[in-house]
Design an enzyme around this catalytic site. Sequence first.
Site, PDB file in Angstrom:
ATOM      1  N   CYS B 108      29.996 -14.705  77.795  1.00  0.00           N
ATOM      2  CA  CYS B 108      32.058 -15.522  78.633  1.00  0.00           C
ATOM      3  C   CYS B 108      32.398 -14.124  79.008  1.00  0.00           C
ATOM      4  O   CYS B 108      33.372 -14.795  79.627  1.00  0.00           O
ATOM      5  CB  CYS B 108      32.535 -16.050  76.806  1.00  0.00           C
ATOM      6  SG  CYS B 108      33.633 -16.278  76.981  1.00  0.00           S
ATOM      7  N   CYS B 204      32.836 -18.759  67.915  1.00  0.00           N
ATOM      8  CA  CYS B 204      33.556 -19.666  68.326  1.00  0.00           C
ATOM      9  C   CYS B 204      33.777 -21.041  68.359  1.00  0.00           C
ATOM     10  O   CYS B 204      35.241 -22.226  67.940  1.00  0.00           O
ATOM     11  CB  CYS B 204      34.675 -18.495  69.305  1.00  0.00           C
ATOM     12  SG  CYS B 204      33.819 -19.160  71.118  1.00  0.00           S
TER      13      CYS B 204
END
Lengths: 364, 381
Positions: B108, B204
């Site tokens: 990410c 997440c």
Amino acid sequence: MAQAMGEVWGNPSSVHAVGRAARHAIEQARHEVAALVGGDVEEIVFTSGGTEGDNLAIRGLAIAARGNRVGAKARVLSSPLEHPAVRAALAELAREGFVIDWVAPDPEGRITPEAVEAAVRPETVLVTLAWANHELGTLYDLAALSRAAKRHGALFHSDAVQAAGRVPIDVTAAGVDALTLTAHKLYGPKGVGAVWVRRGLFAHPLVAGGHQERERRGGTENLLGIVGFGAACRLARAELAAGASSARVASLRDQLEARLLAIPGARRHGGGARVPGTSNVAFAGADGQLVAIGLDLEGICVSNGAACTSGSIEPSPVLLALGLPPAAAREAVRFSLGRDTTSADVDEVADAVARVVERVRGAG
Amino acid sequence: MSGASPRPRVVVAMSGGVDSSTAAGLLCEQGFDVIGVTLKLYDASGTAASIGGRCCSPRDIDDARATAARLGFPHYVLDEVDAFRSAVIDDFVDAHRVGRTPNPCVRCNERIKFGPLLRFARAVGAEALATGHYARLEQTADGPVLRRGVDPDKDQAYFLFGLRPTWLAQLRFPIGGFDKDEVRAHARRLGLPNADKPDSVQICFIPDGDHRGFVEARGGAGRPGVVLDERGEVLGEHTGTHLFTIGQRKGVPARDGVRRFVVSVDAETGVVRTGPREAIARTRFEVEDVRWIVPVPAAPARLSVQIRHHAPARAATVAADGDRLAVTLDDSVEGVAPGQAAVFFDGDRVIGGGWIADAGDAPMVDVARLRVARADASSAP
């Protein structure tokens, strides 16, 4: 509204004097809304705004018109340029067994009576086409469209949210059977609107509740909102009658547009007749959301499309329906001018746009 | 207004957590013209997960917005849902299917967060992008110097090795010099709404923590098959290779009192090989797709290498081997997992890193001989 907050706080359905005062305030507002569209007070139903109004009119009328019909499925005709609230109401009708037909706009966003006539079928119970487009500002000739739509006896509804208060509306001359309006598009408060439905037609209620709005829309009325809505309609009607404001706003819009289109790589979306204060433009190579953010940081508020869909990366279905590729659709920025806009504002905004577009393009 | 220079503008990436909110608050206090931005990375609307989250859920976006409102600076949301899905979530699921251990946080950072955020910063005329990472970054005449954060429990330098040097020049890490308690103290002092918001340990995009369910629902399930011991004998069966990662003990059937660990996972055959602790000890492995924050060191180089988060870096010698790096540790380490990030340090300074390549060579310890030796020892008087 401030006055109403202090003095007219009763429940409009109550028997007592305070309630009756509230009832009177609502009925005065209703009179103003009816006058704005050229209809009767009995034909006005107050709602929470354009979305509820579109749902009530479209689903309510279509379901009532279908009735207990057997045989071929009932159909509803609309266009891909409609507001998300209309599209969502149509999606609900599709889930309930209606067939939705679509009339195609031209690349400038215009819809012709011929196209409507070709698309209407004997099974079409309702046609819904906006009076003015929410993203492009394009204005439609409702009288011609409704004539074409009614060849087979279909009802005609128009989402007039973007037109009410900006251009004259006469429901009889336009030949419509139902109209949606909302207060916040004519300088009224948010969260309140109305539907006009021709006397004698029945729109199946959405909200099951009390007897308010003559059984057409249950729930204790948004008294303060309605009072504000009525006042906004009264002011708008006076302004339209005087005639000067529309011309002034249109002239400022044209000035702004001329300066924006002088920026290299600029283009406009939507052609033909438009409401006075809307301009939808794009700047090649500059993401529309980043331009809007850059302008916000300079104290200038613009939009990238319906507020209901912002924050999402989905490009506008309106622009896609005009044939724009998704990347180009994401460059769109909508400027709205109005009663308080000045020539100095136009200059300041044009300067800022040039600066911001250059910076956004340079960011890569 | 003559003589007044405008405040320098900085964009703060806000996850909705106390770390990035405090970073924003400190920058406001220091007189910066702060602009907050939150990335929308996944669309959890309409699910139970939308109620609470770890990063970037609707609740977290709201916490970031509330912090910005409290501190008085603009806040925007950028939608990267599509890009995140293909670069991070799909990568995560695919890795499970082929028997690799993914590292979504590093992916990410390198593919999603920093590129779009830096472009956003440039688009709004900001001179820098700040985040709430626990790391320290110093802009020196010789270029950016990236170091671990001072709090060893929270240090996130491991996740940042993939940042390009050109990016580092435009980044700021305002809280890297504090430990967690100090950060919370600053947050309370600044009156931030999420000062006491708990840290979450979930990935997440899997806020309910059901890692297995998430992967299986997206086609990441590996083949079922057998679990073998160090001699190749069957210990049991398993329902999917995606349930095992190198070095793992959980899920390995026990036998004759020996604790066994996953040595290798073969996604094609469904075979999970295990062995005693010694079997997962390695001193040598290869790293591919390497990037350097500093000029490429002359090989062979003496560095320390960290092979997972929450693990110390270990002394090693690093040399080129074709377009990979061959890493030879001074001492063996357990659980070298292909697909995990290997990050190189010089003291507390991040030098670079890459991805641990598939195991090409056999474990360094001959487990068959080891078992015989142990049997001899146990039979001794």
